[in-house]
Design a protein around this motif. Structure first.
Motif, PDB file in Angstrom:
ATOM      1  N   VAL A 122      71.598   6.265 -31.048  1.00 23.91           N
ATOM      2  CA  VAL A 122      71.605   7.406 -30.128  1.00 23.91           C
ATOM      3  C   VAL A 122      70.235   7.593 -29.489  1.00 23.91           C
ATOM      4  N   ALA A 123      69.180   7.483 -30.303  1.00 27.01           N
ATOM      5  CA  ALA A 123      67.806   7.636 -29.796  1.00 27.01           C
ATOM      6  C   ALA A 123      66.840   7.096 -30.845  1.00 27.01           C
ATOM      7  N   GLY A 181      63.951  12.317 -27.384  1.00 25.63           N
ATOM      8  CA  GLY A 181      64.967  12.717 -26.417  1.00 25.63           C
ATOM      9  C   GLY A 181      64.716  14.080 -25.820  1.00 25.63           C
ATOM     10  N   VAL A 210      67.553  15.524 -23.951  1.00 23.11           N
ATOM     11  CA  VAL A 210      68.871  16.067 -23.614  1.00 23.11           C
ATOM     12  C   VAL A 210      69.089  17.356 -24.392  1.00 23.11           C
ATOM     13  N   ARG A 258      73.180  16.330 -27.736  1.00 26.94           N
ATOM     14  CA  ARG A 258      72.699  15.320 -28.667  1.00 26.94           C
ATOM     15  C   ARG A 258      73.570  15.301 -29.927  1.00 26.94           C
ATOM     16  N   ALA A 282      76.659  13.444 -29.191  1.00 28.51           N
ATOM     17  CA  ALA A 282      76.424  11.996 -29.139  1.00 28.51           C
ATOM     18  C   ALA A 282      76.335  11.414 -30.544  1.00 28.51           C
TER      19      ALA A 282
END
Length: 931
Positions: A386-387, A414, A416, A421, A424
């Motif tokens: 995801v990150a 991140g 967002v 998040r 996600a």
């Protein structure tokens, strides 16, 4: 906005066109006169017009729709409102026919007076739930566990919504759908909530919930911490499946199961009977039937009186077998919650607290490996998709209900939104996940996110992943505590577990004696790492001095086991630890400025006489052995000729451990301990080290590590990794040397675990962290404190460590050493009601989620699609859905409209489909010249 209060706004009623060319009437709440409001037919749960409050009936099942412009949606000759008799939009098979199916019970006879070719013939004399019900309990034989026994479990309640005179009263499966709903009791279990009482009335000397007036779905109806059966003197549960039920040890005394304070002294019954066994056991307990013994307990009243308890709410998903409990402090609550699903089955839950900007998700899944650490490895990998992650810190533990787990924290990059998040992350763990959070009102982070995680391995079939996150700019200081309240695992339980209330009382204690030994690699590659540790010394000192511990710190190097010879002056390990650079250990000190100088060559204190332990200096050795050196330093001198810190001494000595001390060993090195070779010798080495440290004559031992378990530092690693393996054996905190910035947070986490491990204020039960309230006797603390309600703070207040079950005090709110005072702690805790480690399907679990018009076969526990309908205009038959589904192509919308699959109608385009020079009139969905 909604003139007729039918749940549809006026504009859409004017402009939306259905497949037959009709529209609803904005001045008529029931456009097709079938008895159902237009909005209910379209799945609306509220009106956009506040003035319609109390006038609009929301749809109880928004997932199902009927046609607002067709009075008889299924064409069987019955009006939709005549079939949905309570007009709530939900089909109840026990009392209604289905307005979406011409043959509700699938017997080939239509519900109404009109034939539906290919489906049914008109004239079913028993159309709604009219299938055979041999035992008369209101559940059709096809859905009944035992069609000839109306009370299968013998609890006095009929299995369904019908009463069978002389046998049982209604009922358990109240909607007769063969599925256990949240408001129903289990027809297969005589004691659904395992509180020792039958679900029904008293019978044959066995007490029942209906007679007592208690809740058969809640083992503790009044929420006082005592289960209903124990309050009424029950010693054995009538349900053999309730293996975790603990009966009343003194059946001659009882309390009131519907009154949380039977004696009226202000303290809940369960807070007085602290071990909840039904017996009064002084002096550690108060008597729940004595109204005078709790009145003079000031701290107890302030923490434990019923009005002072912290409210709690539950968030649950039955199929996923998870429940999360969180405290409610006004607006500080998880007001937004949702159930996560995959392929129609619940797999977890999500929640969002707008006040603290914390969101969490809990997911049940198939295990990734044989160990809880395998779950952390897998989970870290999913999060990394995801990150970018950094600063991983892990800590092994056991959950409150006995499952192995790993707790972890990470920094995640991140910008967002917070909820976006979290969504996600849910998608990274569950393919095709649905039911995620609404991101309309989201929180934008600065500097990424702080992530807290707990990975639990319940069995070979079931693992649970709990992820909580908070914007990094918010997650600092005491503002970060709500994140830990979720991710520490104290809030998580299985679906069937109950919540109790507890009150613990303590007399204040002197500060714990703590000796901290750092074993540090002093090889050439460790210069930057030692300097980073030295830089954190001031923060370390502040943390230690602000807690209730009497601490000292010492250092031993990785070369202590065998310093090089032939040098002048010689490197030593066989003399008393000293400040000499060539000596391989440093004595205990409370001055971390000295500690900093030991680690940093450039520290001003080293300008004249250097006490730096060195990184690649004259006394460095080729084979780093940080565990071995700590072992030798702590060994009995009769075993090793070199100098040791053992045995402990009653008189404080800077080169000896203190009597009664709690020992802390922190291992730091970029290479693994090289005293043992790889493979079997390394595994045996972990065993040997563990046995040695556990045998030391100390009050307790805490271990921590800062290492490179994956070899990413380019140094020698064992297989298995000795340092990592040893720290995990002791359940210690582990950080990594991969990133210098992670050293400070890791040290902080290690010291937090030390402070928690040695606290004398250990709760009698595992608390749900967010629900704790602490009170103290006035004027018994280091400084001024709100004694009646001690603040939750690691600066001046209290905190709780779920892994150890201990209350910690900080700053001005620390109890005064040497002075006796009273501390009272109230909290909610979990009552383990779940014997099964894996999620258990509800009675024929699939029956609660059969798609469309399919019918559940209870015996086969499958959904069968037995019908094929000729659908209304704009719809087509979908075999997979077993229902009429919207055919957007068949709507044939004009240039001003576009297909809307939700309502299966032509909805006005945002600009009415107008051309340049034209103006959109949205109410009529037409265009006019803008001149």
């Amino acid at each position: 906005m909604d003139s007729d209060c039918d749940g549809l706004n006026d504009q859409e009623e004017f402009s939306v066109v259905y497949a037959d060319g009709s529209a609803t009437n904005p001045g008529d709440s029931d456009s097709d006169d079938d008895g159902l409001l237009d909005g209910v037919e379209l799945g609306r749960t509220s009106s956009v017009d506040a003035r319609c409050a109390g006038l609009f009936t929301p749809d109880s099942d928004p997932a199902t729709r009927t046609q607002p412009t067709a009075a008889d949606s299924d064409g069987d000759g019955l009006l939709d409102g005549d079939e949905d008799t309570n007009l709530d939009g939900a089909y109840n098979p026990a009392t209604e026919t289905n307005p979406r199916s011409p043959d509700s019970d699938g017997d080939g006879l239509c519900d109404g007076v009109i034939d539906v070719p290919g489906v049914c013939t008109a004239g079913d004399p028993t159309p709604g739930g009219g299938a055979a019900d041999t035992d008369g309990d209101g559940v059709a034989d096809a859905l009944d566990t035992d069609p000839v026994n109306p009370d299968f479990d013998g609890d006095g309640l009929c299995d369904g919504p019908g009463t069978v005179v002389g046998t049982c009263i209604a009922g358990e499966d109240l909607d007769a759908d063969g599925y256990l709903g949240t408001a129903e009791t289990d027809p297969l279990r005589p004691d659904t909530d395992c509180d020792g009482l039958l679900d029904g009335e008293d019978q044959a000397g066995v007490l029942g919930e209906r007679t007592a007036g208690t809740d058969p779905r809640n083992p503790d109806s009044d929420g006082d911490g005592l289960v209903d059966g124990v309050e009424l003197g029950v010693t054995v549960s009538p349900d053999a499946q309730c293996t975790l039920f603990v009966g009343d040890l003194d059946a001659t005394t009882t309390t009131q199961p519907l009154n949380p304070d039977s004696d009226g002294d202000g303290v809940p019954d369960g807070a007085e009977d602290t071990n909840h066994n039904g017996a009064y056991e002084p002096p550690d307990e108060l008597d729940p039937n004595n109204g005078t013994d709790g009145v003079n307990e000031t701290a107890v009243q302030q923490a434990c009186a019923i009005p002072n308890l912290v409210p709690v709410q539950r968030h649950a998903a039955a199929d996923a077998d998870v429940t999360v409990a969180t405290a409610v402090y006004g607006a500080d609550r998880y007001a937004e919650e949702t159930v996560l699903t995959s392929n129609g089955t619940a797999v977890g839950i999500m929640g969002f607290n707008a006040q603290t900007s914390v969101t969490y998700l809990v997911i049940t899944r198939t295990p990734a490996g044989a160990l809880a650490s395998d779950e952390e490895t897998y989970g870290r990998g999913r999060l990394a998709t995801v990150a970018t992650l950094s600063t991983p810190i892990t800590n092994g533990q056991t959950t409150w209900d006995g499952y192995p787990a790993v707790r972890a924290t990470y920094d995640m990059a991140g910008t967002v939104g917070l909820k976006a998040r979290a969504n996600a992350i849910a998608a990274a763990f569950v393919s095709g996940v649905q039911g995620t959070l609404d991101t309309t009102s989201d929180v934008t982070p600065v500097g990424g996110f702080k992530v807290g995680a707990l990975y639990i391995r319940r069995s070979d079939n079931t693992a649970v992943v709990l992820i909580a996150l908070q914007p990094a700019n918010i997650s600092t200081g005491d503002a970060a505590l709500p994140l830990r309240d979720i991710s520490d695992g104290s809030a998580l339980a299985q679906f069937g577990d109950a919540i109790g209330v507890q009150c613990d009382k303590f007399d204040t204690s002197d500060y714990a004696v703590v000796d901290i030994l750092w074993s540090i690699d002093n090889s050439a590659s460790m210069g930057n790492d030692q300097a980073a540790l030295a830089a954190s010394a001031t923060a370390m000192e502040q943390k230690l001095n602000n807690a209730t511990i009497d601490w000292r710190a010492a250092v031993v190097t990785s070369g202590f086991y065998n310093p090089p010879t032939g040098q002048s002056p010689p490197c030593t390990n066989n003399v008393v630890c000293s400040e000499d650079r060539r000596n391989q250990c440093r004595p205990f000190t409370r001055d971390l400025a000295r500690f900093r100088a030991w680690l940093d060559q450039n520290d001003p204190a080293n300008a004249t006489t250097s006490s730096w332990i060195g990184a690649g200096g004259a006394c460095n050795v080729a084979n780093e052995r940080i565990v071995r050196s700590a072992q030798l330093l702590l060994s009995d001198p009769q075993v090793n000729s070199i100098y040791t810190m053992m045995p402990p001494t009653a008189v404080e000595n800077p080169v000896r451990l203190r009597d009664g001390a709690h020992l802390v060993v922190i291992l730091m090195g970029d290479a693994d301990d090289q005293h043992y070779a790889t493979g079997a010798p390394a595994a045996a080495g972990i065993d040997t080290y563990e046995a040695f440290f556990r045998s030391l004559p100390v009050a307790s031992i805490t271990m921590g590590g800062i290492a490179c378990p994956d070899g990413s530092c380019g140094e020698t690693q064992r297989n298995p990794h000795v340092v990592t393996g040893l720290v995990n054996r002791f359940g210690g905190v582990l950080g990594t040397l991969n990133n210098l910035a992670s050293i400070g947070p890791t040290v902080d986490a290690i010291l937090d675990s030390v402070i928690a491990n040695v606290s004398p204020y250990r709760l009698s039960r595992p608390a749900i962290t967010s629900t704790i309230k602490v009170s103290m006797d006035p004027n018994t603390t280091v400084g001024s404190c709100n004694w009646s309600n001690v603040p939750r703070s690691r600066t001046n207040g209290f905190d709780y460590e779920a892994r150890n079950g201990t209350i910690l005090f900080f700053g001005d709110c620390r109890p005064l050493a040497g002075q006796t005072g009273r501390v009272a702690v109230s909290y909610r805790y979990w009552i383990d009601q779940t014997a099964n480690v894996d999620p258990q399907p509800q009675p024929c679990d699939v029956c609660g989620s059969c798609p469309g018009l399919s019918v559940c076969d209870v015996q086969a526990c499958t959904c069968e699609c037995t019908q094929t309908l000729t659908c209304n205009p704009g719809f087509r038959w979908g075999a997979a859905a077993c229902d009429c589904v919207c055919d957007t192509a068949a709507l044939q919308c004009d240039t001003h409209h576009e297909p809307d699959p939700t309502t299966c109608a032509c909805r006005c385009k945002a600009d009415c489909g107008c051309q340049p020079g034209e103006e959109c009139l949205p109410s009529l969905c037409t265009c006019q010249d803008d001149g």
